[in-house]
Enzyme design. Structure first.
Site, PDB file in Angstrom:
ATOM      1  N   SER A 124       0.834  -1.119  -0.001  1.00  0.00           N
ATOM      2  CA  SER A 124      -0.128  -0.053   0.158  1.00  0.00           C
ATOM      3  C   SER A 124       0.890   1.389  -0.164  1.00  0.00           C
ATOM      4  O   SER A 124       2.021   1.319   0.688  1.00  0.00           O
ATOM      5  CB  SER A 124      -0.778  -0.121   1.213  1.00  0.00           C
ATOM      6  OG  SER A 124      -1.479   1.162   1.305  1.00  0.00           O
ATOM      7  N   TYR A 148      -1.929  -0.690  10.577  1.00  0.00           N
ATOM      8  CA  TYR A 148      -2.045  -1.167   9.501  1.00  0.00           C
ATOM      9  C   TYR A 148      -0.791  -1.211   8.544  1.00  0.00           C
ATOM     10  O   TYR A 148      -0.244  -2.019   7.931  1.00  0.00           O
ATOM     11  CB  TYR A 148      -3.229  -0.882   8.876  1.00  0.00           C
ATOM     12  CG  TYR A 148      -3.372  -1.120   7.254  1.00  0.00           C
ATOM     13  CD1 TYR A 148      -3.440  -2.202   7.003  1.00  0.00           C
ATOM     14  CD2 TYR A 148      -3.087   0.059   6.406  1.00  0.00           C
ATOM     15  CE1 TYR A 148      -3.529  -2.696   5.349  1.00  0.00           C
ATOM     16  CE2 TYR A 148      -3.279  -0.325   4.912  1.00  0.00           C
ATOM     17  CZ  TYR A 148      -3.516  -1.505   4.644  1.00  0.00           C
ATOM     18  OH  TYR A 148      -3.629  -1.934   3.232  1.00  0.00           O
ATOM     19  N   LYS A 152       2.189  -3.796   6.874  1.00  0.00           N
ATOM     20  CA  LYS A 152       2.448  -3.787   5.217  1.00  0.00           C
ATOM     21  C   LYS A 152       3.999  -3.935   5.182  1.00  0.00           C
ATOM     22  O   LYS A 152       4.721  -4.553   4.420  1.00  0.00           O
ATOM     23  CB  LYS A 152       1.798  -2.962   4.420  1.00  0.00           C
ATOM     24  CG  LYS A 152       0.337  -3.147   4.711  1.00  0.00           C
ATOM     25  CD  LYS A 152      -0.059  -4.200   3.581  1.00  0.00           C
ATOM     26  CE  LYS A 152      -1.584  -4.713   3.400  1.00  0.00           C
ATOM     27  NZ  LYS A 152      -1.779  -5.741   2.774  1.00  0.00           N
TER      28      LYS A 152
HETATM   29  P1  NAD Z   1     -10.912  -7.066   1.057  1.00  0.00           P
HETATM   30  O1  NAD Z   1     -11.095  -6.645   2.604  1.00  0.00           O
HETATM   31  O2  NAD Z   1     -11.939  -6.739   0.038  1.00  0.00           O
HETATM   32  O3  NAD Z   1     -10.338  -8.134   0.564  1.00  0.00           O
HETATM   33  C1  NAD Z   1      -9.498  -9.123   1.492  1.00  0.00           C
HETATM   34  C2  NAD Z   1      -9.989 -10.436   1.448  1.00  0.00           C
HETATM   35  O4  NAD Z   1      -9.109 -11.238   2.307  1.00  0.00           O
HETATM   36  C3  NAD Z   1     -11.450 -10.462   2.167  1.00  0.00           C
HETATM   37  O5  NAD Z   1     -12.235 -11.256   1.231  1.00  0.00           O
HETATM   38  C4  NAD Z   1     -11.074 -10.992   3.514  1.00  0.00           C
HETATM   39  O6  NAD Z   1     -12.313 -11.935   3.757  1.00  0.00           O
HETATM   40  C5  NAD Z   1      -9.904 -11.991   3.090  1.00  0.00           C
HETATM   41  N1  NAD Z   1      -8.961 -12.367   4.390  1.00  0.00           N
HETATM   42  C6  NAD Z   1      -8.815 -11.404   5.541  1.00  0.00           C
HETATM   43  N2  NAD Z   1      -8.013 -12.321   6.317  1.00  0.00           N
HETATM   44  C7  NAD Z   1      -8.023 -13.447   5.912  1.00  0.00           C
HETATM   45  C8  NAD Z   1      -7.313 -14.693   6.339  1.00  0.00           C
HETATM   46  N3  NAD Z   1      -6.442 -14.648   7.502  1.00  0.00           N
HETATM   47  N4  NAD Z   1      -7.364 -15.819   5.647  1.00  0.00           N
HETATM   48  C9  NAD Z   1      -8.167 -15.779   4.448  1.00  0.00           C
HETATM   49  N5  NAD Z   1      -8.506 -14.717   4.036  1.00  0.00           N
HETATM   50  C10 NAD Z   1      -8.463 -13.487   4.743  1.00  0.00           C
HETATM   51  O7  NAD Z   1      -9.735  -5.815   0.693  1.00  0.00           O
HETATM   52  P2  NAD Z   1      -9.378  -5.174  -0.582  1.00  0.00           P
HETATM   53  O8  NAD Z   1      -9.473  -3.985  -0.895  1.00  0.00           O
HETATM   54  O9  NAD Z   1      -9.488  -6.359  -1.604  1.00  0.00           O
HETATM   55  O10 NAD Z   1      -7.598  -5.479  -0.356  1.00  0.00           O
HETATM   56  C11 NAD Z   1      -6.988  -6.490  -0.780  1.00  0.00           C
HETATM   57  C12 NAD Z   1      -5.287  -6.312  -0.257  1.00  0.00           C
HETATM   58  O11 NAD Z   1      -4.941  -5.041  -0.723  1.00  0.00           O
HETATM   59  C13 NAD Z   1      -5.329  -5.961   1.122  1.00  0.00           C
HETATM   60  O12 NAD Z   1      -4.138  -6.790   1.687  1.00  0.00           O
HETATM   61  C14 NAD Z   1      -5.091  -4.584   1.416  1.00  0.00           C
HETATM   62  O13 NAD Z   1      -4.549  -4.155   2.585  1.00  0.00           O
HETATM   63  C15 NAD Z   1      -4.385  -4.256   0.097  1.00  0.00           C
HETATM   64  N6  NAD Z   1      -4.736  -2.875  -0.086  1.00  0.00           N
HETATM   65  C16 NAD Z   1      -5.996  -2.285  -0.357  1.00  0.00           C
HETATM   66  C17 NAD Z   1      -6.372  -1.007  -0.603  1.00  0.00           C
HETATM   67  C18 NAD Z   1      -7.625  -0.521  -0.756  1.00  0.00           C
HETATM   68  O14 NAD Z   1      -7.917   0.936  -0.517  1.00  0.00           O
HETATM   69  N7  NAD Z   1      -8.913  -1.399  -0.960  1.00  0.00           N
HETATM   70  C19 NAD Z   1      -5.158  -0.038  -0.660  1.00  0.00           C
HETATM   71  C20 NAD Z   1      -4.018  -0.652  -0.499  1.00  0.00           C
HETATM   72  C21 NAD Z   1      -3.594  -1.795  -0.425  1.00  0.00           C
HETATM   73  C1  WQD Z   2      -9.465   9.992   0.589  1.00  0.00           C
HETATM   74  C2  WQD Z   2     -10.059  11.422   0.892  1.00  0.00           C
HETATM   75  C3  WQD Z   2     -10.059  12.121   3.176  1.00  0.00           C
HETATM   76  C4  WQD Z   2     -13.799   9.730   3.637  1.00  0.00           C
HETATM   77  C5  WQD Z   2      -6.927   4.912   2.878  1.00  0.00           C
HETATM   78  C6  WQD Z   2      -5.983   4.249   3.448  1.00  0.00           C
HETATM   79  C7  WQD Z   2      -4.899   3.930   2.781  1.00  0.00           C
HETATM   80  C8  WQD Z   2      -5.485   3.008   1.752  1.00  0.00           C
HETATM   81  C9  WQD Z   2      -6.613   3.680   0.912  1.00  0.00           C
HETATM   82  C10 WQD Z   2      -5.245   0.524   2.153  1.00  0.00           C
HETATM   83  C11 WQD Z   2      -8.976  11.907   1.978  1.00  0.00           C
HETATM   84  C12 WQD Z   2     -11.584  12.333   2.142  1.00  0.00           C
HETATM   85  C13 WQD Z   2     -13.015  10.472   2.954  1.00  0.00           C
HETATM   86  C14 WQD Z   2     -14.731  10.682   3.818  1.00  0.00           C
HETATM   87  C15 WQD Z   2     -13.667  12.647   3.251  1.00  0.00           C
HETATM   88  N1  WQD Z   2      -5.830   1.638   1.964  1.00  0.00           N
HETATM   89  N2  WQD Z   2     -12.645  11.545   2.921  1.00  0.00           N
HETATM   90  N3  WQD Z   2     -14.963  12.190   3.681  1.00  0.00           N
HETATM   91  O1  WQD Z   2      -7.218   7.950   3.612  1.00  0.00           O
HETATM   92  O2  WQD Z   2      -6.164   8.407   1.220  1.00  0.00           O
HETATM   93  O3  WQD Z   2      -6.343   6.175   2.320  1.00  0.00           O
HETATM   94  O4  WQD Z   2      -7.200   4.037   1.850  1.00  0.00           O
HETATM   95  O5  WQD Z   2      -4.024   0.344   2.165  1.00  0.00           O
HETATM   96  O6  WQD Z   2      -3.883   2.981   3.674  1.00  0.00           O
HETATM   97  O7  WQD Z   2      -5.445   5.211   4.636  1.00  0.00           O
HETATM   98  O8  WQD Z   2      -8.410   7.286   1.471  1.00  0.00           O
HETATM   99  O9  WQD Z   2     -10.715   7.164   0.703  1.00  0.00           O
HETATM  100  O10 WQD Z   2     -10.299   7.299   3.281  1.00  0.00           O
HETATM  101  O11 WQD Z   2      -9.883   9.602   1.816  1.00  0.00           O
HETATM  102  O12 WQD Z   2     -13.641  13.862   3.051  1.00  0.00           O
HETATM  103  O13 WQD Z   2     -16.078  10.315   4.486  1.00  0.00           O
HETATM  104  O14 WQD Z   2     -11.257  11.777   0.980  1.00  0.00           O
HETATM  105  O15 WQD Z   2      -9.822  13.063   4.193  1.00  0.00           O
HETATM  106  O16 WQD Z   2      -8.873  13.383   1.573  1.00  0.00           O
HETATM  107  P1  WQD Z   2      -7.033   7.264   2.261  1.00  0.00           P
HETATM  108  P2  WQD Z   2      -9.889   7.616   1.881  1.00  0.00           P
END
Ligand code: NAD
Ligand code: WQD
Length: 336
Positions: A124, A148, A152
């Site tokens: 991330s 979190y 990572k």
């Molecule tokens: P998500 O929660 O939709 O998907 C994660 C999946 O993993 C879920 O289906 C959950 O049930 C499963 N899971 C969790 N713990 C588990 C375990 N111990 N064993 C088996 N399954 C398990 O999340 P996502 O948005 O699809 O994210 C996927 C990956 O990408 C995550 O590792 C997340 O940290 C990373 N990521 C997501 C974002 C985002 O904003 N969505 C941004 C950066 C990184």
């Molecule tokens: C985006 C913008 C908020 C909600 C997060 C995690 C990051 C990654 C992606 C996993 C910001 C604003 C948000 C609301 C708002 N996930 N906002 N009202 O914070 O950039 O990133 O998700 O790895 O680790 O931190 O994303 O979508 O929460 O916010 O005004 O109700 O929207 O302040 O400027 P963020 P976000």
């Protein structure tokens, strides 16, 4: 290739499963459905016209993972499984380290035993912490500010040590920026349980009438309109990035970090406007104070991914909003 997707029923995993299957790979999904629904499997069947092999289990079960790797003759793993809510990780850090870090260790033990040494890890942009310069490249110092993000980074460091110990490993840490949007069918998308933490799903629920208005977290940032700027990337572009990253690892050993973003940031007000246009709905909002831990601006340079694996995001903010709205419209009644 035969590819295991841990967390494959989740938001990004399910979209990646579609793209990989359509690129003629065989995927096996592993999920404990902690943050996803079995319904997704039926939706994937509708999109792909075939059932995907899915195992209901936990990535921390090393014996189970080893068996899947061996029985399904897995060539590569994409490790999506994990917990991802920043605020929750501050409240309950041990749960985050137990799931994310322990999950990765368990997976790596199984991969080592089964001699499967190709891995994409869902990292991330959060590993960078507060941006020291923009756009953020892969050499930007790391310094996550919450458990979190630290989980990572710990995993990234473990993976680096592993490639240093044995040069047969091929590992890419894909640092996602802000994934949004949904598959064009509207059948799969982001379906957060409870109150959404992230901007796009919240806006979609306001437009869909499930919530009255959006709280905008601060309009006093030093940005074009005072609201926070982020690098939103269409989840289908992100999914395609995984296919490219696997191709890259076919010919590259070692540890690699790659930003997956668009290189362009949008403000909260710009996203609201784009969503209103895409949905033809009003998105009422009110401005509140800044959210603790938020930064003013964060966006990538995705140049490395373009150079080394010929990947760049192509879909616009309008397409992100349109697809998120289609998913919201088609699923808001069925959503739990
Ligand atoms: P998500 O929660 O939709 O998907 C994660 C999946 O993993 C879920 O289906 C959950 O049930 C499963 N899971 C969790 N713990 C588990 C375990 N111990 N064993 C088996 N399954 C398990 O999340 P996502 O948005 O699809 O994210 C996927 C990956 O990408 C995550 O590792 C997340 O940290 C990373 N990521 C997501 C974002 C985002 O904003 N969505 C941004 C950066 C990184
Ligand atoms: C985006 C913008 C908020 C909600 C997060 C995690 C990051 C990654 C992606 C996993 C910001 C604003 C948000 C609301 C708002 N996930 N906002 N009202 O914070 O950039 O990133 O998700 O790895 O680790 O931190 O994303 O979508 O929460 O916010 O005004 O109700 O929207 O302040 O400027 P963020 P976000």
């Amino acid at each position: 290739m035969n590819i295991l997707l841990t967390g494959g029923a989740g938001y990004i995993g399910s979209h990646t499963a579609v793209v990989l299957t359509q690129a003629n790979h065989e995927v096996v999904l592993l999920d404990n459905f902690y943050n996803s629904h079995k319904r997704v499997l039926g939706q994937l069947q509708k999109i792909l016209g075939k059932n995907l092999h899915c195992v209901d289990g936990d990535v921390r079960n090393t014996t189970l993972i080893t068996k899947i790797l061996q029985d399904c003759k897995i060539d590569a793993v994409i490790h999506f499984a994990g917990l991802k809510a920043v605020g929750e990780s501050v409240q309950n850090p041990i749960e985050y380290y137990a799931n994310n870090v322990q999950g990765a260790i368990s997976l790596l033990e199984a991969m080592k035993f089964a001699n499967v040494k190709t891995l994409l890890f869902s990292s991330s942009a959060t590993v960078y912490g507060d941006p020291q310069y923009l756009p953020i490249d892969e050499n930007h110092p790391t310094g996550p500010t919450n458990p979190y993000g630290k989980s990572k980074l710990h995993i990234e460091e473990m993976l680096k040590d592993l490639t240093n110990s044995d040069n047969e490993w091929k590992i890419a840490c894909l640092r996602y920026f802000n994934p949004v949007g949904a598959h064009e069918s509207g059948l799969i998308g982001e379906n957060p349980a409870g109150i959404p933490n992230n901007l796009l799903p919240y806006i979609a629920q306001v437009a869909g009438g499930m919530r009255s208005d959006l709280a905008v977290f601060g309009d006093d940032y030093p940005t074009i309109d005072g609201t926070g700027i982020r690098d939103y990337i269409h989840v289908m572009d992100l999914a395609e990035g995984h296919v490219k990253a696997l191709e890259f690892l076919e010919v590259n050993n070692g540890w690699h970090a790659l930003n997956l973003g668009t290189g362009r940031g949008y403000s909260v007000f710009e996203v609201i406007e784009a969503f209103e246009k895409a949905s033809a709905r009003k998105v009422p909002y009110h401005v509140v104070s800044r959210r603790l831990g938020d930064v003013s601006e964060c966006y990538a340079t995705p140049q490395k991914a373009k150079v080394v694996m010929s990947w760049s995001a192509t879909r616009s903010l309008h397409e992100m909003c349109l697809s998120a709205w289609d998913f919201q419209r088609l699923n808001s009644v069925a959503a739990p």
